[in-house]
Design an enzyme around this catalytic site. Structure first.
Site, mmCIF file in Angstrom:
data_model
loop_
_atom_site.group_PDB
_atom_site.id
_atom_site.type_symbol
_atom_site.label_atom_id
_atom_site.label_comp_id
_atom_site.label_asym_id
_atom_site.label_seq_id
_atom_site.Cartn_x
_atom_site.Cartn_y
_atom_site.Cartn_z
ATOM 1 N N LYS A 40 0.847 -1.194 0.000
ATOM 2 C CA LYS A 40 0.000 0.000 0.000
ATOM 3 C C LYS A 40 0.882 1.244 0.000
ATOM 4 O O LYS A 40 1.742 1.408 0.869
ATOM 5 C CB LYS A 40 -0.910 0.007 1.237
ATOM 6 C CG LYS A 40 -1.866 1.195 1.262
ATOM 7 C CD LYS A 40 -2.894 1.076 2.378
ATOM 8 C CE LYS A 40 -2.466 1.692 3.677
ATOM 9 N NZ LYS A 40 -2.385 3.162 3.683
ATOM 10 N N ASP A 67 -3.325 4.393 -1.941
ATOM 11 C CA ASP A 67 -4.255 4.900 -0.919
ATOM 12 C C ASP A 67 -4.135 6.426 -0.842
ATOM 13 O O ASP A 67 -3.522 6.964 0.072
ATOM 14 C CB ASP A 67 -3.893 4.236 0.424
ATOM 15 C CG ASP A 67 -4.749 4.692 1.583
ATOM 16 O OD1 ASP A 67 -5.834 5.259 1.365
ATOM 17 O OD2 ASP A 67 -4.321 4.471 2.746
ATOM 18 N N LYS A 69 -6.994 8.449 -1.372
ATOM 19 C CA LYS A 69 -8.285 8.975 -0.885
ATOM 20 C C LYS A 69 -8.738 10.244 -1.624
ATOM 21 O O LYS A 69 -8.841 11.324 -1.047
ATOM 22 C CB LYS A 69 -8.200 9.256 0.615
ATOM 23 C CG LYS A 69 -7.858 8.042 1.482
ATOM 24 C CD LYS A 69 -7.880 8.394 2.953
ATOM 25 C CE LYS A 69 -7.638 7.212 3.862
ATOM 26 N NZ LYS A 69 -6.297 6.645 3.829
ATOM 27 N N ASP A 72 -12.818 15.426 -4.474
ATOM 28 C CA ASP A 72 -12.799 16.723 -5.181
ATOM 29 C C ASP A 72 -14.059 16.782 -6.039
ATOM 30 O O ASP A 72 -14.919 15.901 -5.948
ATOM 31 C CB ASP A 72 -11.508 16.818 -6.022
ATOM 32 C CG ASP A 72 -11.031 18.259 -6.191
ATOM 33 O OD1 ASP A 72 -11.875 19.126 -6.486
ATOM 34 O OD2 ASP A 72 -9.826 18.511 -6.037
ATOM 35 N N THR A 130 -11.522 5.921 10.600
ATOM 36 C CA THR A 130 -11.565 5.285 11.920
ATOM 37 C C THR A 130 -11.079 6.238 13.018
ATOM 38 O O THR A 130 -11.293 5.982 14.191
ATOM 39 C CB THR A 130 -10.702 4.005 11.935
ATOM 40 O OG1 THR A 130 -9.466 4.285 11.280
ATOM 41 C CG2 THR A 130 -11.386 2.878 11.210
ATOM 42 N N ARG A 222 2.705 -0.741 10.801
ATOM 43 C CA ARG A 222 3.801 -0.777 11.768
ATOM 44 C C ARG A 222 4.129 -2.136 12.384
ATOM 45 O O ARG A 222 5.311 -2.403 12.649
ATOM 46 C CB ARG A 222 3.558 0.291 12.845
ATOM 47 C CG ARG A 222 3.772 1.699 12.294
ATOM 48 C CD ARG A 222 3.115 2.762 13.122
ATOM 49 N NE ARG A 222 1.658 2.698 13.019
ATOM 50 C CZ ARG A 222 0.842 3.533 13.637
ATOM 51 N NH1 ARG A 222 1.331 4.479 14.405
ATOM 52 N NH2 ARG A 222 -0.462 3.409 13.482
HETATM 53 O O1 C5P Z 1 0.695 1.103 11.045
HETATM 54 P P1 C5P Z 1 -0.761 0.741 10.939
HETATM 55 O O2 C5P Z 1 -0.999 -0.762 10.860
HETATM 56 O O3 C5P Z 1 -1.616 1.392 12.004
HETATM 57 O O4 C5P Z 1 -1.189 1.338 9.519
HETATM 58 C C1 C5P Z 1 -2.526 1.392 9.090
HETATM 59 C C2 C5P Z 1 -2.582 1.970 7.725
HETATM 60 O O5 C5P Z 1 -3.945 2.034 7.315
HETATM 61 C C3 C5P Z 1 -2.029 3.380 7.586
HETATM 62 O O6 C5P Z 1 -1.400 3.472 6.299
HETATM 63 C C4 C5P Z 1 -3.251 4.269 7.625
HETATM 64 O O7 C5P Z 1 -3.097 5.432 6.841
HETATM 65 C C5 C5P Z 1 -4.313 3.367 7.002
HETATM 66 N N1 C5P Z 1 -5.678 3.663 7.427
HETATM 67 C C6 C5P Z 1 -6.100 3.572 8.738
HETATM 68 N N2 C5P Z 1 -7.407 3.876 9.056
HETATM 69 C C7 C5P Z 1 -8.267 4.231 8.103
HETATM 70 C C8 C5P Z 1 -7.849 4.303 6.781
HETATM 71 C C9 C5P Z 1 -6.528 4.007 6.464
HETATM 72 O O8 C5P Z 1 -5.337 3.223 9.617
HETATM 73 N N3 C5P Z 1 -9.524 4.476 8.434
#
Ligand code: C5P
Length: 244
Positions: A40, A67, A69, A72, A130, A222
């Protein structure tokens, strides 16, 4: 998840490469070599490394979720969708809050740019982020009702526009599938393997729990990118999913 191969499990994991530059992302890709997961590319990496980096990922055979998003006016989103379709990405997303016409314009952009014989990118909607609390939803954004109601409303709208699925919390998968059908794809971040650092995510599930809810893809950043051994981290996640 019973009777699925390691490759099938890996193919349902999208690794969030939230890095500041292409060099860091390349370091991760080297570690994950041969694992058939999605990668991603979010706005941090895309704005730094650019479309050329995404095109090079596709040249090397990676499955890419871009990703960014989009949100516009419909004509601009249509143009954005054309550009990312030409890059060959497998998945990209637009905000459902941009409205039905805007989401339809994204699909028109895909149609316009798709080369004969090329795979069609899956376009998914961002429901309610979220990170949005009930207070922010009601007082700042000005939507009444609960976060779950907003998510279901946006999921239905995305489906009505012709999108193939949505990004949502794993806690909302059951309701989304009930409202939109099992074939409507859910992509769920907020995933933490048992014992992993929660970080800034609040409503979390393990990968196996999220798949048990019926989600199609999990987004994991992460717990893989921040691990001392990212390859061991994703392999342990894959094993956990297969054994569940
Ligand atoms: O590091 P982690 O597992 O928390 O990463 C989650 C990924 O999902 C990040 O790239 C974040 O931008 C994306 N994301 C999220 N919540 C959302 C939409 C996307 O955590 N509602």
């Amino acid at each position: 998840m019973s009777a699925i191969s390691k490759a099938d499990a890996a193919g349902r994991i999208m690794v969030a490469m939230d890095y500041a530059n292409a060099e860091s992302a390349e370091g991760l890709l080297k570690q994950l070599e041969g694992i058939p997961c999605y990668v991603k590319v979010g706005m941090q990496l895309f704005y730094a490394a650019g479309p050329g980096f995404v095109a090079s990922l596709k040249d090397r055979g990676y499955k890419v979720f871009l990703d960014v998003k989009m949100h516009d006016i419909p004509n601009t989103v249509k143009g954005g969708a054309e550009s990312v379709t030409r890059l060959g990405v497998d998945v990209f997303n637009v905000h459902a809050a941009g409205g039905k016409q805007m989401m339809e314009a994204a699909l028109e952009g895909v149609d316009k740019a798709l080369k004969p014989g090329a795979g069609r990118p899956m376009v998914i909607g961002v429901t309610q982020l979220t990170s949005t609390s009930l207070q922010v939803l009601n007082d700042e954004i000005g939507l009444t009702g609960s976060v779950e109601q907003a998510v279901i409303h946006y999921a239905r709208l995305a489906q009505a526009a012709g999108l193939q699925g949505v990004v949502a919390s794993p806690l909302e998968v059951t309701q989304i599938k009930a409202a939109c059908g099992d074939g409507f794809v859910t992509v769920t971040p907020g995933i933490r393997p048992a014992g992993a650092d929660v970080g800034d995510q609040s409503r979390i599930m393990t990968p196996a729990e999220a798949f048990a809810q019926g989600t199609d893809f999990v987004v994991i950043g992460r717990p893989i990118t921040g691990a001392a051994d990212p390859r061991a981290a994703i392999e342990s996640i894959i094993d956990g999913v297969i054994k569940s």
